[in-house]
Design an enzyme around this catalytic site. Structure first.
Site, mmCIF file in Angstrom:
data_model
loop_
_atom_site.group_PDB
_atom_site.id
_atom_site.type_symbol
_atom_site.label_atom_id
_atom_site.label_comp_id
_atom_site.label_asym_id
_atom_site.label_seq_id
_atom_site.Cartn_x
_atom_site.Cartn_y
_atom_site.Cartn_z
ATOM 1 N N HIS A 367 -25.441 -25.588 75.385
ATOM 2 C CA HIS A 367 -24.840 -25.783 74.062
ATOM 3 C C HIS A 367 -25.838 -25.522 72.961
ATOM 4 C CE1 HIS A 367 -22.844 -29.116 76.575
ATOM 5 N NE2 HIS A 367 -22.569 -27.920 77.000
ATOM 6 N N CYS A 680 -15.173 -9.605 74.288
ATOM 7 C CA CYS A 680 -15.887 -10.553 73.421
ATOM 8 C C CYS A 680 -17.081 -11.219 74.098
ATOM 9 C CB CYS A 680 -14.929 -11.615 72.892
ATOM 10 S SG CYS A 680 -14.221 -12.632 74.169
HETATM 11 C C1 PEP Z 1 -16.985 -14.952 78.127
HETATM 12 O O1 PEP Z 1 -16.846 -15.625 79.149
HETATM 13 O O2 PEP Z 1 -17.362 -13.778 78.120
HETATM 14 C C2 PEP Z 1 -16.681 -15.551 76.815
HETATM 15 C C3 PEP Z 1 -16.653 -14.813 75.727
HETATM 16 O O3 PEP Z 1 -16.491 -16.883 76.770
HETATM 17 P P1 PEP Z 1 -17.680 -17.950 76.844
HETATM 18 O O4 PEP Z 1 -18.965 -17.203 76.757
HETATM 19 O O5 PEP Z 1 -17.463 -18.869 75.708
HETATM 20 O O6 PEP Z 1 -17.443 -18.562 78.173
#
Ligand code: PEP
Ligand code: MG
Length: 752
Positions: A367, A680
């Protein structure tokens, strides 16, 4: 112990007088060894100092041949002195010469002394030297004598750490503590930070604070502080108190146990009774704990020692009056150094002065890392024991791109980094000029460049970077940095501000992605063997819909009269998406019934991060309005490689054919169904990764704000047809030429 001069208290008082005298460092050391020898009724007392080259050099002696001072040296682990240094433990032997590690140094004339007691000169768990007493008689020193010598060694530790001895060091043989250090850890947040160390965990350090004026008073201070610590932990654990200050309840339970641990408390009290201040006693006991921690290989024991270490920090904070109230003013260009850090703690510092963060225990998905990245603070982790090696105010350099950390860097290193920072600033300025220019390839294809976010601090970046919107809003971040569960009204207020800030640009809200490694301090965590595969994200949301429902309501109310983009994390089957959509629809019906204004338009999407969906793409795309590829998790699950575990996280190539084919099938399905797919995860933010994604057919990427400028510059220099050819080759096979081409194209943008 009762020596001729009245035990450790008297000795410490005399030492304090010596320390205060305006004499040279050598004179001080010479007097100190005389005092110790007399006090301990020892014929010999010697101080060895660890040098930067790893040798232990005799710096002062009473009893051995004075000619040996600055001449006698022992290599790493050599002789009994070397053994004490490497093991960071006292060594107490009645007949030194019979010990298998004994190493004879004729110039010292030590052959007539039999008994030997050596203690490490420790500071924050680091060995800075060795303090030795010897006697002719065969004797074993009593436990109290060992303790007294260890306490006395603290005075020397402070003296060495202060840098005072550099004046009497031979050229090129500086004491180890002040030497420049270079270490490479795991880079967590990009950027270069140049500045001066600020220690997150307090250390008292100053010699004048070491020796007690009045022992009885110190005992009372210690007792009061311990009591305050115990009470504060009890309060935190009070069942009515749902907000245990951002810390995990199990950890607190362990703390509570330790805070009542008789052995720990006894050692603290004994140290104070020897004549040092309460703060110094805590440090003394903590230093032993840390030395043990460095030696311990068993994870369980290490963790327990870690708890003890943390507890000592709390006690120090109470004693030094730093347990509450604002964090004192940071220097300009502060580099924060911490063993561990709760995410909210980072937000307590003045962001405008923070240039970097070095943290011993954090992973890319911790975090605190996510927050550091959001704040744009260069961050490096996993450098063992860095918090002990750095002194407050030391010059530091953090390279969040390579993971390099320089402690007390030489001038040429400082200069080269200062140049690097200037170069970066020029590049940033160049990218800034592109802010309002379209993100379009040379052959005219538009790539939608959005940013990832999750906190208020991210919002200015929408304007600053010229992002096309927020492609991933991680709603769990608000929950992670808050000491208590954010109320529906607070959630709604944040979402409304985000939408206001984004204006016409879309914001894609992801519903709570908690569980796994994203633990909320105020929710009791469930022990799971494989948390990443466990009860997390939408699984948790569907099984315990209370939280999800109130979040959906908050999102809907904040988006009244506007478009609401909402997506669900960790969807593994299409039926999960259906269920989640049902929850949303029920909440909207409910709001409508009570006369609330609803979003003008609702678009629902799924995160594609679980490989099972790769085999159900048509079903998925026929149901959703859009898809967002979480490449971090998709990669982790495809290769069965924990993204937070540095041993395996970099083992596989995210541009390997298997990953590219998986991604291509998503891009193809998106085209077939005419529904957008955005990537993303971190892959999209790296130049080569972004090029590969574009080449596979993705037209929308959501990346961290700091990547937008460089990606746009690269895209504007790129030729889609060229990239497509290279990526097609890479997808077939790990084609070295194609990879080279991607690297060259990516680099061209960097240099342009
Ligand atoms: C991912 O898993 O690529 C994502 C964008 O979500 P997080 O990094 O928040 O798990
Ligand atoms: Mg994910």
């Amino acid at each position: 112990m009762r020596g001729a001069f009245g035990g450790p208290r008297v000795l410490l008082r005399r030492l304090r007088e010596v320390m205060a005298e305006p004499v040279t460092a050598q004179d001080k050391l010479d007097r100190i060894v005389v005092l110790i020898a007399a006090n301990m009724v020892a014929e010999v007392c010697s101080t060895y100092v660890l040098r930067a080259d790893g040798e232990l050099e005799l710096y002062a002696t009473e009893g051995l041949n004075p000619q040996a001072v600055h001449r006698t040296k022992l290599g790493r682990g050599e002789g009994l002195v070397g053994l004490v240094a490497t093991q960071a433990e006292p060594l107490n032997v009645p007949d030194a010469q019979k010990h298998p590690s004994f190493s004879y140094k004729p110039e010292t004339g030590e052959e007539i002394y039999h008994s030997f007691l050596g203690v490490p000169i420790l500071r924050a768990g680091n060995t800075l030297g060795v303090l030795v007493v010897q006697n002719k008689a065969h004797r074993t020193y009593a436990d109290e004598e060992v303790e007294a010598l260890e306490t006395t060694a603290m005075v020397l530790a402070e003296m060495i750490a202060s840098g005072e001895l550099s004046a009497i060091a031979q050229p090129g043989a500086e004491p180890a503590v002040r030497r420049p250090l270079q270490a490479t850890g795991v880079p967590l947040a990009d950027g270069i930070g140049l500045g001066h160390a600020v220690l997150h965990e307090p250390r008292t350090a100053a010699t004048e604070n070491l020796i007690a004026e009045d022992v009885t008073k110190e005992v009372v201070r210690l007792d009061e502080a311990v009591q305050k610590l115990q009470t504060s932990l009890e309060e935190l654990l009070n069942p009515d108190n749902v907000a245990p200050l951002g810390e995990h309840r199990d950890v607190l339970e362990a703390y509570r146990m330790f805070a009542h641990d008789r052995g720990w408390l006894r050692r603290l009290r004994e140290a104070v009774q020897q004549g040092i201040t309460a703060e110094a006693a805590v440090e003394r006991v903590q230093s032993d704990t840390r030395a043990r921690m460095l030696r311990a290989t068993d994870t369980y024991i290490r963790e327990r020692l870690h708890d003890l270490d943390d507890l000592a920090n709390r006690l120090l904070r109470i004693l030094t009056g730093r347990d509450h109230g604002p964090i004192e003013e940071l220097p300009q260009n502060a580099i924060l150094v911490a063993r561990t850090m709760a995410p909210a703690a980072l937000l307590d510092y003045d962001r405008t002065r923070l240039r970097g963060l070095i943290i011993e225990e954090a992973a890319p998905t911790s975090h605190v890392t996510i927050i550091a990245r959001a704040l744009g603070i260069a961050t490096v982790a996993q450098i063992a024991n860095i918090a002990s090696m750095v002194e407050e105010g030391d010059a530091l350099i953090v390279d969040g791109g390579t993971g390099d950390v320089h402690v007390r860097p030489p001038e040429d290193v400082q200069k080269s980094y200062a140049d690097k920072v200037k170069l970066r600033a020029r590049r940033q300025a160049r990218f800034h000029k592109l802010r309002d220019k379209p993100s379009i390839t040379k052959d005219g294809v538009t790539i939608n460049l959005m940013m990832n976010g999750g906190l208020l601090v991210d919002l200015p970046y929408v304007e600053e970077t010229g992002a096309a919107g927020i492609g991933l809003f991680r709603t769990e971040l608000q929950f992670m940095v808050s000491p208590t569960l954010p109320r529906a009204g607070e959630q709604e207020a944040l979402y409304r501000r985000v939408l206001d800030e984004a204006g016409d640009r879309p914001v894609i809200f992801r519903t709570l992605d908690i569980g796994g490694d994203k633990v909320l301090p105020y929710l009791r965590a469930i022990e799971e063997e494989n948390p990443a595969l466990g009860w997390r994200a939408i699984r948790f949301g569907l099984d315990r819909p209370g939280l999800l429902r109130s979040q959906v309501r908050a999102l809907a109310r904040a988006s009244a009269g506007r478009t609401l983009h909402m997506m669900f994390p960790m969807i593994a089957t299409v039926s999960e998406f259906d269920e989640a959509r049902d929850v949303v629809e029920r909440e909207l019906t409910h709001l409508r019934k009570w006369g609330h204004e609803l979003p003008e338009r609702l678009l629902l999407g799924a995160m594609l991060e679980v490989p099972s969906l790769l085999f159900d793409l048509d079903e998925l795309f026929s149901r959703v309005d859009f898809v967002s590829v979480g490449s971090n998790d998709l990669f982790q699950f495809l290769f069965a490689a924990d993204r937070g575990n540095s041993r395996v996280a970099d083992r596989f190539d995210p541009l390997a054919p298997a990953m590219l084919r998986a991604l291509k099938s998503i891009a193809d399905a998106s085209k077939r169904h005419g529904k957008p797919a955005t990537v993303c995860g971190e892959l999209a933010g790296r130049p080569q990764g972004a090029l590969a994604l574009i080449g596979l057919g993705f037209r929308s990427l959501s990346v961290s704000p700091s990547s937008i400028g460089s990606l746009k510059a690269m895209i504007r220099e790129a030729n889609l047809s060229e990239i497509e050819r290279a990526v097609a080759k890479l997808t077939q096979d790990e084609d070295a030429d194609a990879r080279e081409l991607l690297a060259t194209l990516a680099q061209a943008a960097e240099l342009s």
